[in-house]
Design a protein around this motif. Structure first.
Motif, PDB file in Angstrom:
ATOM      1  N   GLY A 193       0.734  -1.473  -0.405  1.00 31.89           N
ATOM      2  CA  GLY A 193       0.262  -0.289  -0.058  1.00 31.89           C
ATOM      3  C   GLY A 193       0.277   1.056  -0.348  1.00 31.89           C
ATOM      4  N   LEU A 194       2.135   1.165  -0.006  1.00 31.52           N
ATOM      5  CA  LEU A 194       2.588   2.553   0.417  1.00 31.52           C
ATOM      6  C   LEU A 194       3.247   3.389  -1.087  1.00 31.52           C
ATOM      7  CD1 LEU A 194       6.098   1.267   2.062  1.00 31.52           C
ATOM      8  CD2 LEU A 194       4.392   2.720   3.262  1.00 31.52           C
ATOM      9  N   GLU A 216     -11.343   7.538  -4.742  1.00 32.74           N
ATOM     10  CA  GLU A 216     -10.886   7.454  -3.985  1.00 32.74           C
ATOM     11  C   GLU A 216     -10.355   6.285  -3.181  1.00 32.74           C
ATOM     12  OE1 GLU A 216     -11.104   9.484  -0.856  1.00 32.74           O
ATOM     13  OE2 GLU A 216     -11.413  10.890  -1.644  1.00 32.74           O
ATOM     14  N   TYR A 217      -9.337   5.969  -2.469  1.00 34.87           N
ATOM     15  CA  TYR A 217      -8.257   4.461  -2.947  1.00 34.87           C
ATOM     16  C   TYR A 217      -7.453   4.279  -1.507  1.00 34.87           C
ATOM     17  CZ  TYR A 217      -4.874   7.550  -4.262  1.00 34.87           C
ATOM     18  OH  TYR A 217      -3.868   8.427  -4.167  1.00 34.87           O
ATOM     19  N   GLU A 218      -8.926   5.050  -0.165  1.00 32.84           N
ATOM     20  CA  GLU A 218      -8.825   4.749   0.850  1.00 32.84           C
ATOM     21  C   GLU A 218      -7.075   4.736   1.708  1.00 32.84           C
ATOM     22  OE1 GLU A 218     -11.079   0.698   1.987  1.00 32.84           O
ATOM     23  OE2 GLU A 218      -9.396   0.029   1.710  1.00 32.84           O
ATOM     24  N   GLN A 219      -6.700   6.647   1.112  1.00 30.62           N
ATOM     25  CA  GLN A 219      -5.744   6.836   1.034  1.00 30.62           C
ATOM     26  C   GLN A 219      -5.322   7.702   2.374  1.00 30.62           C
ATOM     27  OE1 GLN A 219      -7.777   7.433  -1.177  1.00 30.62           O
ATOM     28  NE2 GLN A 219      -7.838   9.725  -1.731  1.00 30.62           N
ATOM     29  N   THR A 220      -3.950   7.167   2.620  1.00 36.63           N
ATOM     30  CA  THR A 220      -3.453   8.212   4.075  1.00 36.63           C
ATOM     31  C   THR A 220      -2.513   8.794   4.124  1.00 36.63           C
ATOM     32  OG1 THR A 220      -2.437   5.852   4.815  1.00 36.63           O
ATOM     33  CG2 THR A 220      -4.593   6.398   5.976  1.00 36.63           C
ATOM     34  N   ALA A 252      -0.093   6.874   1.801  1.00 33.99           N
ATOM     35  CA  ALA A 252      -0.443   4.952   1.584  1.00 33.99           C
ATOM     36  C   ALA A 252      -2.125   4.981   1.389  1.00 33.99           C
ATOM     37  CB  ALA A 252       0.069   4.165   2.452  1.00 33.99           C
ATOM     38  N   GLY A 253      -2.227   3.685   0.280  1.00 29.11           N
ATOM     39  CA  GLY A 253      -3.451   3.423   0.230  1.00 29.11           C
ATOM     40  C   GLY A 253      -3.958   2.233  -0.291  1.00 29.11           C
ATOM     41  N   ASN A 254      -5.021   2.441  -0.913  1.00 29.08           N
ATOM     42  CA  ASN A 254      -5.630   0.714  -1.517  1.00 29.08           C
ATOM     43  C   ASN A 254      -5.148   0.071  -2.672  1.00 29.08           C
ATOM     44  OD1 ASN A 254      -6.916  -1.573  -2.446  1.00 29.08           O
ATOM     45  ND2 ASN A 254      -8.366  -1.837  -0.275  1.00 29.08           N
ATOM     46  N   CYS A 255      -3.646  -0.263  -3.237  1.00 20.76           N
ATOM     47  CA  CYS A 255      -3.468  -0.777  -4.751  1.00 20.76           C
ATOM     48  C   CYS A 255      -4.569  -0.916  -5.190  1.00 20.76           C
ATOM     49  CB  CYS A 255      -2.438  -1.326  -5.045  1.00 20.76           C
ATOM     50  SG  CYS A 255      -1.713  -1.929  -5.397  1.00 20.76           S
ATOM     51  N   VAL A 280      -3.665   5.562  12.464  1.00 18.92           N
ATOM     52  CA  VAL A 280      -4.243   6.362  12.141  1.00 18.92           C
ATOM     53  C   VAL A 280      -3.697   6.374  10.439  1.00 18.92           C
ATOM     54  CG1 VAL A 280      -3.991   9.371  11.423  1.00 18.92           C
ATOM     55  CG2 VAL A 280      -4.125   7.854  13.804  1.00 18.92           C
ATOM     56  N   ALA A 281      -2.305   6.040  10.098  1.00 24.87           N
ATOM     57  CA  ALA A 281      -1.517   5.995   8.403  1.00 24.87           C
ATOM     58  C   ALA A 281      -1.026   4.697   8.583  1.00 24.87           C
ATOM     59  CB  ALA A 281      -1.138   7.870   8.226  1.00 24.87           C
ATOM     60  N   THR A 282       0.247   4.843   8.075  1.00 27.33           N
ATOM     61  CA  THR A 282       0.878   3.500   7.931  1.00 27.33           C
ATOM     62  C   THR A 282       2.744   3.581   9.062  1.00 27.33           C
ATOM     63  OG1 THR A 282       0.501   3.708   5.668  1.00 27.33           O
ATOM     64  CG2 THR A 282       2.930   2.657   6.301  1.00 27.33           C
ATOM     65  N   VAL A 283       2.916   2.415   9.095  1.00 20.46           N
ATOM     66  CA  VAL A 283       3.938   2.006  10.343  1.00 20.46           C
ATOM     67  C   VAL A 283       4.684   1.484   9.877  1.00 20.46           C
ATOM     68  CG1 VAL A 283       4.633   1.558  12.409  1.00 20.46           C
ATOM     69  CG2 VAL A 283       2.879   2.938  11.902  1.00 20.46           C
ATOM     70  N   ILE A 284       6.152   1.655   9.684  1.00 23.85           N
ATOM     71  CA  ILE A 284       7.058   0.199   8.986  1.00 23.85           C
ATOM     72  C   ILE A 284       8.241   0.549   9.753  1.00 23.85           C
ATOM     73  CG2 ILE A 284       8.901  -0.425   7.346  1.00 23.85           C
ATOM     74  CD1 ILE A 284       7.853   2.574   5.398  1.00 23.85           C
ATOM     75  N   ASP A 285       7.695  -0.723  10.624  1.00 26.61           N
ATOM     76  CA  ASP A 285       9.115  -1.647  11.235  1.00 26.61           C
ATOM     77  C   ASP A 285      10.283  -2.180  10.351  1.00 26.61           C
ATOM     78  OD1 ASP A 285      10.140  -3.860  12.576  1.00 26.61           O
ATOM     79  OD2 ASP A 285       8.289  -4.185  14.342  1.00 26.61           O
ATOM     80  N   GLU A 286      11.102  -1.256  11.046  1.00 27.04           N
ATOM     81  CA  GLU A 286      12.246  -1.401  10.162  1.00 27.04           C
ATOM     82  C   GLU A 286      12.938  -3.051  10.207  1.00 27.04           C
ATOM     83  OE1 GLU A 286      13.992  -0.223   8.089  1.00 27.04           O
ATOM     84  OE2 GLU A 286      12.031   0.933   7.712  1.00 27.04           O
TER      85      GLU A 286
END
Length: 417
Positions: A48-49, A132-136, A198-201, A290-296
C-alpha cells in the motif's frame, strides 16, 4: 503523433496505468490479463505504500548480515528455502554485489527520482477524477534498537543530501505522531516522512480500470499470451493458438514477463520474490493506527485501509509455490500485536502470499527492447504502487515518440549493457 493499436500484457497496477496514459495519448488500447480481473497478482499483494522517501532497493549495506542473523529466529524478517534453482543463486549473487554502498546510492536515487515523479502524477490523477482509494498521509519508520537505526544510516544520509522532508524522533515523539503505538514494545527512535502516503492499490487499480474503459480501452480477461511474435511493421500475439496483431506491445506481466521476453533475446535477472500479507479487521478503532507504520527490524509495513489493517512483508526465496509458511504468518501477527495489540485479532487475519517480480538492483525497467515495437514496464518489486503512475506515463510517452518528463538514466535496458 500517429495513433497506434497497442496491446498491454498484464492487468496489474503497472499495466493499467500504462493503458490509461496510452489512451490519453490517443492510442487504441487493449489490455490482456490472464486472471479474471485487474490487480489479482503482485498488485493484490502490495503493502500500500506510495512512498518516494522510503523507496529504495533491498540490496543495501549491512543487509546480508541482517538477513543471515534473522533466519535463525522463530520470527524472521526473511524466509529462505534451500533450492537447486540456478536462477535464484544467480540473482542472489548479483544482489550481493549491489549491497555495496556506492551501488546502493545509485539505485536508491534512481528509484526516488521515478517515485517522486510518480507520486506527483498520481496526485494529479486523484484530484482530476476524485478517486478515493482509502488513502492516508504520512509514514512512520520505527527502529526497535540502535542497531536497526545504524543499518538505515545510508538511506537517511541520502534524505538529508537531497533535502527530502523527514523528522527524526525519539520514542516519545513517535508516539505523539502515532498515539496508539504500544508502550510495551521497545522503541529506540523513529523517522516521520510527512509527504509519503499509502492507499489501497487493488481498489485504485479497479477504479482506474473503469476510467480506462470510458476512454475506450478494452480489457480481455482469462487471456494468457503464449508468445510475442515481432515481424514487419507490427507485433503478433499468440493466444490460445490464434494470432492477434498490434502495432506495438507493452509487456507489464510481472513475473511472467521473463517467459515472454526470453524467446525475443531479452533475458533479465527478474526473480519472483514471494511476499506475505495479512489483513485484519479492526475491532477497536481507538487503538488502530492512523496511517502507515514500518517496523524496520522486520521490514514489515502496517497500513490502515478503512476498517482494516494490512500487514505486509517477509520476503521468501527459494520457493515458487503459494504455500503459506507458518513462520512468516507468525511474524506478521507478532508485528501487528507488538505495535497495536488491541486494534485487531491478528491470529484471525486473512493471510495470503504473492510473487513480486524483483530485480537485484532495485529500479524497474522501462521502455524499448531490441525487439521492434516491443516495450517493457517490469521489475518494480514491492515498489510497484509507489512507481506505477510515473512508469506508466513514461512508457506511454516512449511508445508515442514523445520526450519524457524526467531523465531515464538507469531506468532502461541500457543499464544491463
Amino acid at each position: 503523433m500517429t495513433q497506434k493499436q497497442v496491446a498491454v500484457i498484464g492487468g496489474g497496477i503497472a499495466g493499467v496505468c500504462t493503458a490509461y496514459f496510452l489512451a490519453e495519448a490517443g492510442h487504441d488500447v487493449v489490455v490482456l490479463e490472464r486472471h479474471h480481473n485487474v490487480a489479482e497478482e503482485a498488485s493484490y499483494t502490495n503493502p500500500g505504500l506510495v512512498a518516494p522517501a522510503y523507496a529504495g532497493p533491498s540490496a543495501a549495506p549491512g543487509m546480508p548480515r541482517k538477513i543471515l542473523s534473522s533466519m535463525f529466529k522463530s520470527e524472521s524478517a526473511v524466509s529462505f528455502k534451500p533450492s537447486a534453482d540456478r536462477a535464484l543463486w544467480r540473482w542472489i549473487s548479483r544482489w550481493l554485489d549491489e549491497c555495496d554502498l556506492e551501488r546502493f546510492r545509485i539505485n536508491k536515487l534512481r528509484m526516488q527520482r521515478l517515485a517522486t515523479y510518480s507520486r506527483d502524477i498520481l496526485k494529479l490523477m486523484r484530484e482530476h477524477y476524485q478517486i478515493e482509494y482509502e488513502q492516508t498521509r504520512g509514514v512512520l519508520q520505527l527502529f526497535r534498537t540502535a542497531k536497526d537505526l545504524k543499518l538505515a544510516e545510508p538511506a537517511i544520509s541520502l534524505l538529508s543530501e537531497y533535502d527530502v522532508p523527514f523528522v527524526m524522533l525519539d520514542a516519545e515523539g513517535a508516539r505523539a505522531v502515532e498515539p496508539t503505538l504500544s508502550t510495551h514494545t521497545p522503541l529506540a527512535s523513529a523517522i516521520y516522512l510527512p509527504e509519503d502516503e499509502a492507499g489501497n492499490c487493488p481498489l485504485f487499480t479497479k477504479r482506474l480500470k473503469y476510467i480506462c474503459t470510458s476512454m475506450g480501452v478494452q480489457f480481455h480477461f482469462t487471456s494468457a499470451v503464449d508468445a510475442i511474435e515481432p515481424g514487419g511493421s507490427g507485433v503478433g500475439l499468440r493466444i490460445a493458438g490464434k494470432r492477434f496483431d498490434a502495432d506495438a506491445v507493452v509487456v507489464a506481466a510481472g513475473s511472467d514477463s521473463t517467459r515472454l521476453l526470453k524467446p525475443l533475446g531479452v533475458q533479465l535477472p527478474i526473480y519472483p520474490v514471494k511476499s506475505y500479507v495479512a489483513t485484519a479487521i479492526i475491532k477497536n478503532f481507538d487503538h488502530a493506527p492512523v496511517a502507515t507504520v514500518i517496523d524496520e527490524a522486520y521490514s514489515v509495513t502496517l497500513t490502515r485501509m478503512g476498517g482494516r489493517i494490512r500487514i505486509a512483508g517477509i520476503p521468501e526465496f527459494g520457493t515458487r509455490t503459494e504455500e503459506l509458511q507458518d513462520r512468516a504468518l507468525r511474524t506478521l501477527a507478532r508485528v501487528g500485536s507488538d505495535w497495536f495489540p488491541h486494534a485487531a485479532i491478528y491470529g484471525k487475519a486473512n493471510f495470503w502470499s504473492g510473487a513480486l517480480p524483483t530485480l537485484p538492483d532495485g529500479p524497474p525497467l522501462l521502455g524499448a527492447t531490441p525487439a521492434r515495437n516491443v516495450y517493457i514496464n517490469i521489475g518494480h518489486g514491492s515498489g510497484g504502487w509507489t512507481m506505477a503512475a510515473g512508469a506508466g506515463k513514461l512508457v506511454a510517452d516512449m511508445v508515442s515518440g514523445r520526450a519524457t518528463d524526467i531523465d531515464l538514466d538507469g531506468l532502461t535496458l541500457a543499464r544491463y549493457g
